[in-house]
Design a protein around this motif. Structure first.
Motif, PDB file in Angstrom:
ATOM      1  N   ALA A   1     -19.223 -50.355 -55.866  1.00 42.02           N
ATOM      2  CA  ALA A   1     -18.143 -50.567 -54.899  1.00 42.02           C
ATOM      3  C   ALA A   1     -18.762 -51.155 -53.636  1.00 42.02           C
ATOM      4  O   ALA A   1     -19.974 -51.056 -53.421  1.00 42.02           O
ATOM      5  CB  ALA A   1     -17.409 -49.268 -54.581  1.00 42.02           C
ATOM      6  N   PHE A   2     -17.925 -51.728 -52.811  1.00 44.62           N
ATOM      7  CA  PHE A   2     -18.420 -52.343 -51.579  1.00 44.62           C
ATOM      8  C   PHE A   2     -18.702 -51.282 -50.516  1.00 44.62           C
ATOM      9  O   PHE A   2     -19.722 -51.328 -49.828  1.00 44.62           O
ATOM     10  CB  PHE A   2     -17.386 -53.346 -51.064  1.00 44.62           C
ATOM     11  CG  PHE A   2     -17.788 -54.072 -49.804  1.00 44.62           C
ATOM     12  CD1 PHE A   2     -18.943 -54.836 -49.765  1.00 44.62           C
ATOM     13  CD2 PHE A   2     -16.998 -53.987 -48.666  1.00 44.62           C
ATOM     14  CE1 PHE A   2     -19.317 -55.504 -48.600  1.00 44.62           C
ATOM     15  CE2 PHE A   2     -17.350 -54.653 -47.502  1.00 44.62           C
ATOM     16  CZ  PHE A   2     -18.520 -55.417 -47.473  1.00 44.62           C
TER      17      PHE A   2
ATOM     18  N   PRO B   1     -22.461 -58.012 -52.727  1.00 43.01           N
ATOM     19  CA  PRO B   1     -22.681 -57.361 -51.434  1.00 43.01           C
ATOM     20  C   PRO B   1     -22.346 -55.875 -51.452  1.00 43.01           C
ATOM     21  O   PRO B   1     -21.534 -55.410 -52.249  1.00 43.01           O
ATOM     22  CB  PRO B   1     -21.723 -58.125 -50.507  1.00 43.01           C
ATOM     23  CG  PRO B   1     -20.637 -58.630 -51.399  1.00 43.01           C
ATOM     24  CD  PRO B   1     -21.307 -58.938 -52.708  1.00 43.01           C
ATOM     25  N   VAL B   2     -22.992 -55.145 -50.547  1.00 49.64           N
ATOM     26  CA  VAL B   2     -22.680 -53.739 -50.335  1.00 49.64           C
ATOM     27  C   VAL B   2     -22.598 -53.527 -48.831  1.00 49.64           C
ATOM     28  O   VAL B   2     -23.410 -54.057 -48.066  1.00 49.64           O
ATOM     29  CB  VAL B   2     -23.736 -52.814 -50.988  1.00 49.64           C
ATOM     30  CG1 VAL B   2     -25.137 -53.099 -50.469  1.00 49.64           C
ATOM     31  CG2 VAL B   2     -23.370 -51.355 -50.802  1.00 49.64           C
ATOM     32  N   ASN B   3     -21.628 -52.752 -48.398  1.00 49.37           N
ATOM     33  CA  ASN B   3     -21.340 -52.596 -46.974  1.00 49.37           C
ATOM     34  C   ASN B   3     -22.227 -51.507 -46.360  1.00 49.37           C
ATOM     35  O   ASN B   3     -21.792 -50.392 -46.098  1.00 49.37           O
ATOM     36  CB  ASN B   3     -19.860 -52.253 -46.779  1.00 49.37           C
ATOM     37  CG  ASN B   3     -19.438 -52.279 -45.323  1.00 49.37           C
ATOM     38  OD1 ASN B   3     -20.122 -52.849 -44.476  1.00 49.37           O
ATOM     39  ND2 ASN B   3     -18.311 -51.670 -45.020  1.00 49.37           N
TER      40      ASN B   3
ATOM     41  N   ALA C   1      -9.713 -53.830 -57.980  1.00 51.59           N
ATOM     42  CA  ALA C   1      -9.632 -53.400 -56.588  1.00 51.59           C
ATOM     43  C   ALA C   1     -10.982 -52.859 -56.133  1.00 51.59           C
ATOM     44  O   ALA C   1     -11.725 -52.267 -56.918  1.00 51.59           O
ATOM     45  CB  ALA C   1      -8.561 -52.318 -56.432  1.00 51.59           C
ATOM     46  N   GLY C   2     -11.317 -53.094 -54.871  1.00 51.01           N
ATOM     47  CA  GLY C   2     -12.555 -52.568 -54.311  1.00 51.01           C
ATOM     48  C   GLY C   2     -13.789 -53.377 -54.617  1.00 51.01           C
ATOM     49  O   GLY C   2     -14.879 -53.023 -54.178  1.00 51.01           O
ATOM     50  N   ALA C   3     -13.645 -54.478 -55.363  1.00 55.03           N
ATOM     51  CA  ALA C   3     -14.776 -55.348 -55.684  1.00 55.03           C
ATOM     52  C   ALA C   3     -14.762 -56.523 -54.705  1.00 55.03           C
ATOM     53  O   ALA C   3     -13.962 -57.451 -54.857  1.00 55.03           O
ATOM     54  CB  ALA C   3     -14.692 -55.837 -57.129  1.00 55.03           C
ATOM     55  N   GLU C   4     -15.626 -56.476 -53.708  1.00 49.82           N
ATOM     56  CA  GLU C   4     -15.605 -57.478 -52.647  1.00 49.82           C
ATOM     57  C   GLU C   4     -15.884 -58.872 -53.185  1.00 49.82           C
ATOM     58  O   GLU C   4     -15.317 -59.864 -52.725  1.00 49.82           O
ATOM     59  CB  GLU C   4     -16.623 -57.105 -51.568  1.00 49.82           C
ATOM     60  CG  GLU C   4     -16.694 -58.052 -50.392  1.00 49.82           C
ATOM     61  CD  GLU C   4     -15.463 -58.012 -49.494  1.00 49.82           C
ATOM     62  OE1 GLU C   4     -15.451 -58.753 -48.493  1.00 49.82           O
ATOM     63  OE2 GLU C   4     -14.515 -57.249 -49.793  1.00 49.82           O
TER      64      GLU C   4
ATOM     65  N   GLY D   1     -27.718 -63.075 -40.507  1.00 48.57           N
ATOM     66  CA  GLY D   1     -26.430 -63.177 -39.831  1.00 48.57           C
ATOM     67  C   GLY D   1     -25.403 -62.170 -40.295  1.00 48.57           C
ATOM     68  O   GLY D   1     -24.423 -61.913 -39.603  1.00 48.57           O
ATOM     69  N   GLY D   2     -25.610 -61.543 -41.452  1.00 51.06           N
ATOM     70  CA  GLY D   2     -24.690 -60.518 -41.934  1.00 51.06           C
ATOM     71  C   GLY D   2     -25.250 -59.130 -41.669  1.00 51.06           C
ATOM     72  O   GLY D   2     -26.055 -58.913 -40.752  1.00 51.06           O
ATOM     73  N   LEU D   3     -24.829 -58.164 -42.465  1.00 53.33           N
ATOM     74  CA  LEU D   3     -25.351 -56.817 -42.333  1.00 53.33           C
ATOM     75  C   LEU D   3     -26.839 -56.763 -42.628  1.00 53.33           C
ATOM     76  O   LEU D   3     -27.576 -55.936 -42.080  1.00 53.33           O
ATOM     77  CB  LEU D   3     -24.604 -55.871 -43.282  1.00 53.33           C
ATOM     78  CG  LEU D   3     -23.214 -55.410 -42.843  1.00 53.33           C
ATOM     79  CD1 LEU D   3     -22.523 -54.693 -43.987  1.00 53.33           C
ATOM     80  CD2 LEU D   3     -23.305 -54.508 -41.620  1.00 53.33           C
TER      81      LEU D   3
END
Length: 353
Positions: free
Chosen positions: A117-118, A141-143, A184-187, A314-316
């Motif tokens: 999940a993200f 990606p992972v948040n 759902a939930g798959a970025e 530039g991202g997380l």
């Protein structure tokens, strides 16, 4: 020119719209550098270290390719793969959290996660970092800010490139596309879907969006594809974010008597004949084997303080963006699937689980 006639010209137009590969490079499979897509020079570990892996599933050749790429490159580079675990499906975050805890107890130096999940991973990844373990995001990606780097692809660009295929085929005429958005939930799926819808609408394509949710399996592609095509019999195209859904949509079109052509992403062996005969009019490659190899190579460089070329910030967290290729009936027979995409049939992950 009608849309149906313009589809016959699609392979020529689409083959020019690649995201990082000319057809000439397809014949360089024997070159040592080519296994890494020229993104970095291969190195071997000065001091052996342990790497552990947990991936969301092994239901397609993308994730199998990542697993194989890690295992094979680790062997080449003097790195020990302690374990490769599988969460089982998108959404199985608790299973994956437990697998990450196991990797910590096994004393790995590097933990690789293809997240189920993200969201929700920040606490578990922070605990790995606190234990002195490097964290690498694999494939999607992972948040979380507690990731050292990721090896991934531009999911938005994948959706855009597939929409550009539809826009090119449409020409000055009208066209209708229906979409199967994915789970759902798959970025990654959301980014591809948004990229496709926005670009397609921007060139005048009418878009009917399907319902977010369900699995990524062929069966869901058949059921949702059939429903969309029965409700929209004039549809010219079906977009799906990943190939099992795409193959299901191909089957659905045949079952309901629709002439809609399917565009999708990722490759499996079973999809290649569908590309060659035009049922899948365009598929974006997802070179999982390359991603797996790059994870090992960049982990070595990170641990040893070496240069990290082609790292995008530039991202997380920083990312290595692996180039994709648009596969059409024209180049389907020359693309080096076995080098970059699809692991050997004889290879088994069982020894690493």
């Amino acid at each position: 020119m009608t849309l149906r006639r313009s589809l016959k010209r699609l392979a020529t137009a689409a083959s020019a719209a690649v995201l990082g590969l000319s057809l000439g490079t397809a014949h360089l499979a024997a070159e040592e550098f080519d296994r890494l897509r020229d993104l970095v020079e291969p190195v071997t570990a000065a001091k052996p270290f342990k790497i552990g892996v947990t991936l969301v599933h092994l239901q397609d050749d993308f994730w199998k390719g990542i697993a194989y790429g890690i295992a094979d490159e680790a062997e080449k580079a003097g790195v020990e793969v302690v374990q490769i675990s599988v969460a089982g499906a998108y959404g199985n975050v608790r299973e994956q959290f437990a697998q990450l805890e196991t990797l910590k107890t096994l004393g790995v130096d590097v933990a690789v996660v293809g997240a189920a999940a993200f969201d929700g991973y920040n606490p578990i990844l922070r605990s790995l970092k606190d234990a002195g373990i490097m964290v690498v995001a694999a494939g999607i990606p992972v948040n979380s800010e507690h990731v050292d780097f990721g090896v991934t692809q531009d999911d938005s660009a994948i959706g855009v490139s597939l929409a550009e295929v539809v826009c090119s085929a449409k020409g000055d005429g009208d066209a209708l596309a229906v979409t199967i958005p994915g789970p759902a939930g798959a970025e990654w799926a959301r980014l591809r879907h948004v990229g496709f819808v926005e670009t397609a609408k921007g060139c005048g394509v009418s878009v009917v969006e399907g319902t977010v949710g369900g699995s990524i399996g062929l069966e869901h592609g058949v059921s949702q594809g059939s429903d969309l095509l029965l409700k929209n019999p004039d549809a010219d195209f079906v977009f799906t974010p990943v190939i099992p859904l795409g193959m299901g949509a191909v089957q659905a079109a045949r079952q309901v008597g629709s002439e809609a052509k399917v565009v999708s992403s990722a490759l499996v062996r079973e999809a290649i004949p569908m590309i060659e005969d035009g049922r899948l009019v365009a598929v974006v490659s997802e070179p999982g084997i390359v991603m797996g190899r790059l994870i090992v190579q960049y982990a070595i460089r990170k641990l040893e303080g070496q240069e990290m070329p082609n790292l995008v910030t530039g991202g997380l967290y920083p990312n290595v963006i692996v180039p994709n290729t648009l596969i059409t009936p024209e180049n389907a027979q020359t693309y080096p699937y076995d080098l970059w995409e699809i692991p050997p049939k004889s290879w088994s992950i069982e020894a690493l689980q």
